[in-house]
Design a protein around this motif. Structure first.
Motif, mmCIF file in Angstrom:
data_model
loop_
_atom_site.group_PDB
_atom_site.id
_atom_site.type_symbol
_atom_site.label_atom_id
_atom_site.label_comp_id
_atom_site.label_asym_id
_atom_site.label_seq_id
_atom_site.Cartn_x
_atom_site.Cartn_y
_atom_site.Cartn_z
ATOM 1 N N GLU A 12 2.110 1.900 -3.489
ATOM 2 C CA GLU A 12 1.060 2.458 -4.338
ATOM 3 C C GLU A 12 0.937 3.966 -4.139
ATOM 4 N N GLU A 61 0.827 -1.199 0.000
ATOM 5 C CA GLU A 61 0.000 0.000 0.000
ATOM 6 C C GLU A 61 0.868 1.258 0.000
ATOM 7 N N GLN A 112 3.977 5.689 -5.658
ATOM 8 C CA GLN A 112 3.917 5.734 -7.115
ATOM 9 C C GLN A 112 3.068 6.908 -7.580
#
Length: 333
Positions: A64, A61, A67
């Protein structure tokens, strides 16, 4: 209407048009700045979320979030730095290294990112890339013990022994009570065939850290190279009590027993080394020598054949042994 008046009106009109145009341009620039700032704030918010997720070991997580953050703001160095941390924690060293490298490009004064880049590339045995990162880390923080120590270790792997010596010596200066720099210095002295200085360095490491196989074995090897076979055997025996699966220690013990004219004990040590590491060509060579010595004493052809068989195996694992090949040819007749 006079020409002069017309010219004035035209000039005024042009000026007004330019002001309007410039005003529109400034408005668009201000709007773009607002959008950029909004994106940056959103990226920072995602970074903070990722920071918290990483603390909770929610690595997927966190990645993510990071990113998205780096897509919104490709110049957010701390986000790439945290990416490196998360990838390092999950042992994805290649992505970790790439993330740290990007962080260092965005922030050339980040000691933390250069240091970690050195660490993960060292794990991957990318020694040139690693030492470049460590050297830069040392430029930023010259008195950082671990950065200097690791630079010394990596330079040693690269066979840049003079540079390895410089960094290890500086690490020793930073922390005179640490054993690790002494071990590196001992290794360097061994490469230079300065066995007395190597022994001094290893003994200082032993005094600081106590009986550890990583110190006992190289010290024993230095003793072997200076003809102190009993002292070497004693150190190796102590080391093998702590790490009985160290095939190199068994191999060195076999050599010590040969020099102490105890072929029976040498056979036991070499056989143990070969059992742990079947392709240990040195153990096979030494085992062959021990069998040949016993065969010579006893006139036992079976023992002689065992010795020849071990030499053949040694040559299979390492064909480039011209002296051993000559011995095999001589005693095979």
């Amino acid at each position: 209407m006079s020409v002069h008046i017309r010219r004035c009106r035209a000039a005024i009109g042009f000026a007004v048009a330019m002001i309007i145009l410039l005003s529109c341009g400034c408005a668009r620039q201000q709007q773009q700045q607002v959008i950029t700032e909004e994106r940056r704030q959103e990226a920072i918010s995602l970074y903070v979320d990722a920071l918290m997720l990483n603390e909770l070991n929610e690595h997927d997580e966190a990645l993510e979030k990071l990113q998205l953050a780096t897509e919104l703001d490709p110049e957010l160095a701390v986000a790439f730095s945290l990416k490196g941390d998360v990838y390092q924690a999950t042992e994805d060293f290649e992505n970790s290294a790439d993330s740290y490298e990007t962080a260092t490009e965005l922030d050339p004064w980040s000691f933390k990112d250069f240091f970690n880049l050195g660490k993960v590339t060292q794990v991957m045995k990318q020694f040139v890339r690693s030492v470049q990162a460590y050297v830069r880390a040392c430029e930023i923080e010259p008195e950082h013990y671990e950065a200097n120590l690791n630079a010394g270790k990596v330079y040693y792997h690269l066979k840049e022994y003079d540079l390895a010596f410089d960094y290890a010596s500086h690490a020793k200066k930073i922390d005179p009570n640490s054993a690790a720099p002494e071990i590196i210095l001992g290794d360097i002295f061994e490469v230079r065939k300065d066995h007395p200085k190597a022994i001094e360095a290893y003994r200082r490491a032993l005094e600081r850290q106590g009986n550890k196989p990583e110190i006992l074995v190289p010290l024993a090897v230095a003793y072997l190279r200076t003809g102190r076979y009993e002292a070497a055997a004693e150190l190796l025996d102590t080391s093998l009590e702590m790490d009985p699966n160290d095939f190199m220690a068994h191999q060195y013990m076999g050599f010590a027993h040969l020099k102490l004219r105890d072929p029976d004990s040498a056979i036991i040590s070499y056989e143990t080394a070969a059992q742990i590491e079947p392709e240990d060509w040195m153990a096979r060579k030494g085992l062959g020598i021990a069998y040949m010595i016993k065969a010579n004493y006893a006139g036992d052809k079976a023992l002689k054949q065992r010795g020849l068989d071990q030499w053949k195996m040694s040559l299979e694992y390492k064909p480039d042994q011209p002296k051993l090949q000559m011995l095999l040819d001589k005693y095979s007749k």
